[in-house]
Design an enzyme around this catalytic site. Sequence first.
Site, PDB file in Angstrom:
ATOM      1  N   THR A  39     -48.930 -15.991  19.119  1.00  0.00           N
ATOM      2  CA  THR A  39     -50.307 -16.047  18.645  1.00  0.00           C
ATOM      3  C   THR A  39     -50.402 -17.042  17.497  1.00  0.00           C
ATOM      4  O   THR A  39     -49.401 -17.382  16.854  1.00  0.00           O
ATOM      5  CB  THR A  39     -50.796 -14.667  18.141  1.00  0.00           C
ATOM      6  OG1 THR A  39     -50.098 -14.337  16.940  1.00  0.00           O
ATOM      7  CG2 THR A  39     -50.590 -13.588  19.194  1.00  0.00           C
ATOM      8  N   LYS A  46     -22.753  -7.625  17.495  1.00  0.00           N
ATOM      9  CA  LYS A  46     -23.944  -7.626  18.341  1.00  0.00           C
ATOM     10  C   LYS A  46     -23.761  -8.653  19.450  1.00  0.00           C
ATOM     11  O   LYS A  46     -23.446  -9.820  19.183  1.00  0.00           O
ATOM     12  CB  LYS A  46     -25.189  -7.958  17.528  1.00  0.00           C
ATOM     13  CG  LYS A  46     -26.434  -8.215  18.370  1.00  0.00           C
ATOM     14  CD  LYS A  46     -27.626  -8.503  17.494  1.00  0.00           C
ATOM     15  CE  LYS A  46     -28.811  -9.024  18.303  1.00  0.00           C
ATOM     16  NZ  LYS A  46     -30.006  -9.217  17.476  1.00  0.00           N
ATOM     17  N   LYS A  92     -25.509 -10.760  22.462  1.00  0.00           N
ATOM     18  CA  LYS A  92     -26.734 -11.226  23.091  1.00  0.00           C
ATOM     19  C   LYS A  92     -26.600 -11.035  24.594  1.00  0.00           C
ATOM     20  O   LYS A  92     -25.761 -11.662  25.250  1.00  0.00           O
ATOM     21  CB  LYS A  92     -26.992 -12.697  22.768  1.00  0.00           C
ATOM     22  CG  LYS A  92     -28.204 -13.290  23.454  1.00  0.00           C
ATOM     23  CD  LYS A  92     -29.501 -12.648  22.961  1.00  0.00           C
ATOM     24  CE  LYS A  92     -29.868 -13.111  21.569  1.00  0.00           C
ATOM     25  NZ  LYS A  92     -31.160 -12.520  21.119  1.00  0.00           N
ATOM     26  N   ASP A 118     -28.313  -6.715  23.004  1.00  0.00           N
ATOM     27  CA  ASP A 118     -29.694  -7.199  22.946  1.00  0.00           C
ATOM     28  C   ASP A 118     -30.001  -8.088  24.148  1.00  0.00           C
ATOM     29  O   ASP A 118     -29.702  -9.282  24.134  1.00  0.00           O
ATOM     30  CB  ASP A 118     -29.931  -7.978  21.650  1.00  0.00           C
ATOM     31  CG  ASP A 118     -31.280  -8.684  21.626  1.00  0.00           C
ATOM     32  OD1 ASP A 118     -32.185  -8.248  22.366  1.00  0.00           O
ATOM     33  OD2 ASP A 118     -31.429  -9.658  20.865  1.00  0.00           O
ATOM     34  N   PRO A 119     -30.608  -7.521  25.213  1.00  0.00           N
ATOM     35  CA  PRO A 119     -30.956  -8.336  26.385  1.00  0.00           C
ATOM     36  C   PRO A 119     -32.334  -8.986  26.303  1.00  0.00           C
ATOM     37  O   PRO A 119     -32.810  -9.532  27.304  1.00  0.00           O
ATOM     38  CB  PRO A 119     -30.905  -7.324  27.527  1.00  0.00           C
ATOM     39  CG  PRO A 119     -31.317  -6.042  26.890  1.00  0.00           C
ATOM     40  CD  PRO A 119     -30.791  -6.086  25.472  1.00  0.00           C
ATOM     41  N   ASN A 120     -32.990  -8.938  25.145  1.00  0.00           N
ATOM     42  CA  ASN A 120     -34.286  -9.602  24.962  1.00  0.00           C
ATOM     43  C   ASN A 120     -35.311  -9.225  26.024  1.00  0.00           C
ATOM     44  O   ASN A 120     -35.990 -10.091  26.598  1.00  0.00           O
ATOM     45  CB  ASN A 120     -34.132 -11.117  24.913  1.00  0.00           C
ATOM     46  CG  ASN A 120     -33.673 -11.624  23.556  1.00  0.00           C
ATOM     47  OD1 ASN A 120     -32.640 -12.281  23.447  1.00  0.00           O
ATOM     48  ND2 ASN A 120     -34.413 -11.311  22.505  1.00  0.00           N
ATOM     49  N   HIS A 152     -33.316  -9.286  11.601  1.00  0.00           N
ATOM     50  CA  HIS A 152     -33.176 -10.201  12.729  1.00  0.00           C
ATOM     51  C   HIS A 152     -32.765 -11.586  12.236  1.00  0.00           C
ATOM     52  O   HIS A 152     -32.954 -11.936  11.076  1.00  0.00           O
ATOM     53  CB  HIS A 152     -34.528 -10.277  13.459  1.00  0.00           C
ATOM     54  CG  HIS A 152     -34.641 -11.374  14.454  1.00  0.00           C
ATOM     55  ND1 HIS A 152     -35.321 -12.557  14.192  1.00  0.00           N
ATOM     56  CD2 HIS A 152     -34.179 -11.492  15.716  1.00  0.00           C
ATOM     57  CE1 HIS A 152     -35.276 -13.330  15.256  1.00  0.00           C
ATOM     58  NE2 HIS A 152     -34.595 -12.716  16.189  1.00  0.00           N
TER      59      HIS A 152
END
Length: 432
Positions: free
Chosen positions: A111, A199, A201, A229-231, A328
């Site tokens: 946005t 972590k 990815k 974290d597979p987004n 993050h």
Amino acid sequence: MNSVQSALLIEDVRLTPLLVADPPLLNTQGVHQPYTPRLIVEVVTRGGVTGVGETYGDTAYLDLARTIAGALPGHPVSHVNGLAHLAEQVCGGSPTPDEGVDAAGLRGVRTADKLRLSVVSAFEVACLDTLGKAVGLPVHALLGGKVRDTVEYSAYLFHRWAEHPAGGERDDWGAALDPAGIVAQARRLAGEHGFGSFKLKGGVLEPDLEIAAVRALAEAFPGRPLRLDPNGAWSVDTALYVVGQLGGLLEYLEDPVSGTDRMAEVAARGGVPLATNMCVTTLPEIAGAFARAAVQVVLCDHHYWGGLHRTRELAAICRAHGVGLSMHSNTHLGISLAAMTHVAATVPELHHACDSHYPWQTEDVLTARHVFDGGRLTVSDAPGLGVELDRERLAALHRRWLDDDGTLRERDDAAAMRRADPDWVTPPVPRW
């Protein structure tokens, strides 16, 4: 206005876009480009004090930064609370969603408001750095003071290629495309930097292969916190399957699915804490996610939220709702890492080690790189951020940006992937 107040007025703002070397790290959208755009902001007061900030350098961010920079001279460097409103006034436009477009960080729907806040963050950090230098206080003191002397960071693991298919800088890490490669990567990061949590990815390989990688990490580092974290690349059913396979091995599962509705379903049925930097990245997104218990950990990011003060506001909201907090990271340089460390030092309930890409970045614009000790960074007590620009390095990375034909000035992981696979199309969500 007295002489002290006059000396703290902004006299000039300098913007320096850069292209910084980035390794071939894989994610669900593709692969990192050989070089990634970053923007360095410098704020100069009438008293001759200069402070620095950093944010994304893609054209949309740079265009907004130029507009904001033109409006800042004459404003007090201490008036950081008004930056977001000033930016909205001079940039105009409404926060209209641009569906399906990533904002250079796999952060969900893009946005105008998110873009603007990401740019404001760099100006706020630069102003705080300037003010701290002017009055002789570290940035954490300007935020109310530190509650810890060191901040813990986590090793950030990636499936990756040995080198970029065309161009780019080379390194000695080699490929990591299976569990053995991921474990070897983790051992090196732990050995060189002392990281105690890891972590991965995800969203890159089929879920069973990523399950195997997490299990291999658990065997290699028993008892250490692990994250995946597979987004948002998985369906609800796939996410629940992964949770069933990994059980108690995960400290938390980050954005296994896309959107608050799916996150809430996985949270209700899965029994593993869910973290996010995709479905909660702005204040309006908080109410629905928290009311539905869709997330148990929010990964704050001062770039997304509009600066360090707003990050602290987010931390207070999370504390009030009993939601955990961590931090993050995206591809960033040492200025952003310094800012991350200062604000993290002021947050009482920082429940988990913070993310950082910094060990992957071989280039920086600082005279001295940050050094992790036992996976931690010491919080600087020097005035401002406690960092100094290396003008020669800044100029060299800016020349790279000037020499580029425009191909690399926009982060596009799918375009980078098409260099190796011309038929690559960004997978639909969910991918599995």
